[in-house]
Design a protein around this motif. Structure first.
Motif, mmCIF file in Angstrom:
data_model
loop_
_atom_site.group_PDB
_atom_site.id
_atom_site.type_symbol
_atom_site.label_atom_id
_atom_site.label_comp_id
_atom_site.label_asym_id
_atom_site.label_seq_id
_atom_site.Cartn_x
_atom_site.Cartn_y
_atom_site.Cartn_z
ATOM 1 N N ASP A 19 -8.376 3.868 -2.152
ATOM 2 C CA ASP A 19 -8.118 4.595 -0.912
ATOM 3 C C ASP A 19 -8.166 3.555 0.201
ATOM 4 N N ASN A 75 0.364 6.164 -9.558
ATOM 5 C CA ASN A 75 0.508 4.728 -9.265
ATOM 6 C C ASN A 75 0.750 3.932 -10.548
ATOM 7 N N ALA A 131 1.013 2.649 3.488
ATOM 8 C CA ALA A 131 0.405 3.969 3.241
ATOM 9 C C ALA A 131 0.297 4.753 4.542
ATOM 10 N N THR A 154 0.839 -1.204 0.000
ATOM 11 C CA THR A 154 0.000 0.000 0.000
ATOM 12 C C THR A 154 0.876 1.258 0.000
ATOM 13 N N GLY A 155 0.326 2.329 -0.577
ATOM 14 C CA GLY A 155 1.090 3.581 -0.673
ATOM 15 C C GLY A 155 2.358 3.379 -1.486
ATOM 16 N N ASP A 174 -2.546 2.342 -4.315
ATOM 17 C CA ASP A 174 -2.361 3.751 -3.946
ATOM 18 C C ASP A 174 -3.595 4.519 -4.407
#
Ligand code: NDP
Length: 241
Positions: free
Chosen positions: A59, A43, A83, A12-13, A37
């Motif tokens: 999200d 991304n 993230a 993630t992120g 992301d």
């Protein structure tokens, strides 16, 4: 030796910074990497530059969207919960909305992502979950009480889930990065603060996303099979605990 061959890893992120570094290293070690992301354009551009990687725009605060994204991926061997946001704010000026947003992005997102992958990992009898916390939890950094509280929550979550999931051979560990040289760090600290942080480290160089990625690789691969519920501090020897 491609130690991540045949592994599907969700990060993630991952469009930038530490997550991107982790995605790149995992892919270079043979993993099929899925970048989660919220910024689709960024991304997808990052995913295009990584061999075999796929971008999924989501999200991580949206539980339903995360669940759908994970369902579409299918088997998951590794989840890296990376993230996060880190806007500074004095506690006295902090609003309830700012506090809640920090907990949502940095901690509750992990609830959503782990909820989505854990049933599959338990069913397959294997899995590696790596959560990204922060050295600020050890330092108790000021003007970041909402952030430090969220990152302490990440360590607590890691420990408790390691106990719950251990019998299913699902490993849950955590990394506390120190001061990492990423683009978004510039919004957070100035050059003088960076020089001070490096002066506090044993290693007199900037710690970079690749340093965190190497620790994440260890925790995501068979190399760490005897280890769960732990927090690995990767900060150039700033804090010892
Ligand atoms: P970056 O801001 O460079 O990257 C974080 C990525 O996560 C961005 O692409 C960001 O997107 C994305 N993201 C943020 N919120 C969401 C969301 N709700 N859903 C999906 N994606 C989201 O951060 P870093 O690489 O510097 O940090 C990564 C992690 O490491 C964070 O958890 C941070 O707290 C932790 N950390 C970082 C340190 C450092 O010195 N850099 C030190 C200690 C810990 P967008 O750009 O749109 O916000």
């Amino acid at each position: 030796m491609l130690i991540m061959q045949n592994r599907v890893a969700l990060v993630t992120g991952a469009a930038t910074g530490i997550g991107e570094g982790i995605a790149r290293l995992f892919a270079s070690m043979g993993a099929k990497v899925i970048l989660l992301d919220r910024d689709a354009a960024h991304n997808e551009a990052t995913a295009r530059s990584i061999d075999g990687a796929r971008a999924v725009t989501v999200d991580v605060c949206d539980g339903e969207a995360v669940d759908t994204a994970v369902r579409n991926v299918g088997r998951v061997d590794v989840l890296v919960n990376n993230a996060g946001i880190f806007p500074r704010r004095k506690f006295i000026d902090m609003t309830e909305a700012e506090w809640d947003q920090m907990q949502n992005v940095n901690l509750k997102s992990m609830f959503h992502c782990i909820k989505a992958v854990a049933p599959g990992m338990i069913a397959q009898g294997s899995g590696k979950i790596v959560n990204i916390s922060s050295v600020t939890f050890h330092l108790g950094t000021s003007e970041l009480s909402h952030y430090v509280a969220s990152k302490g929550g990440v360590i607590g979550l890691t420990r408790s889930l390691a106990r719950e999931f251990g019998e299913h051979n699902v490993h849950v560990n955590c990394i506390t990065p120190g001061a990492i040289n990423t683009e978004s760090e510039k919004n957070f600290v100035n050059d003088e603060a960076v020089r001070f942080m490096v002066s506090q480290q044993c290693l007199k160089r900037r710690i970079v996303p690749l340093d965190i990625a190497r620790a994440a690789l260890f925790l995501a691969s068979d190399l760490s099979d005897g280890l769960t519920g732990q927090t690995l501090n990767v900060d150039g020897g700033w804090v010892m605990h």
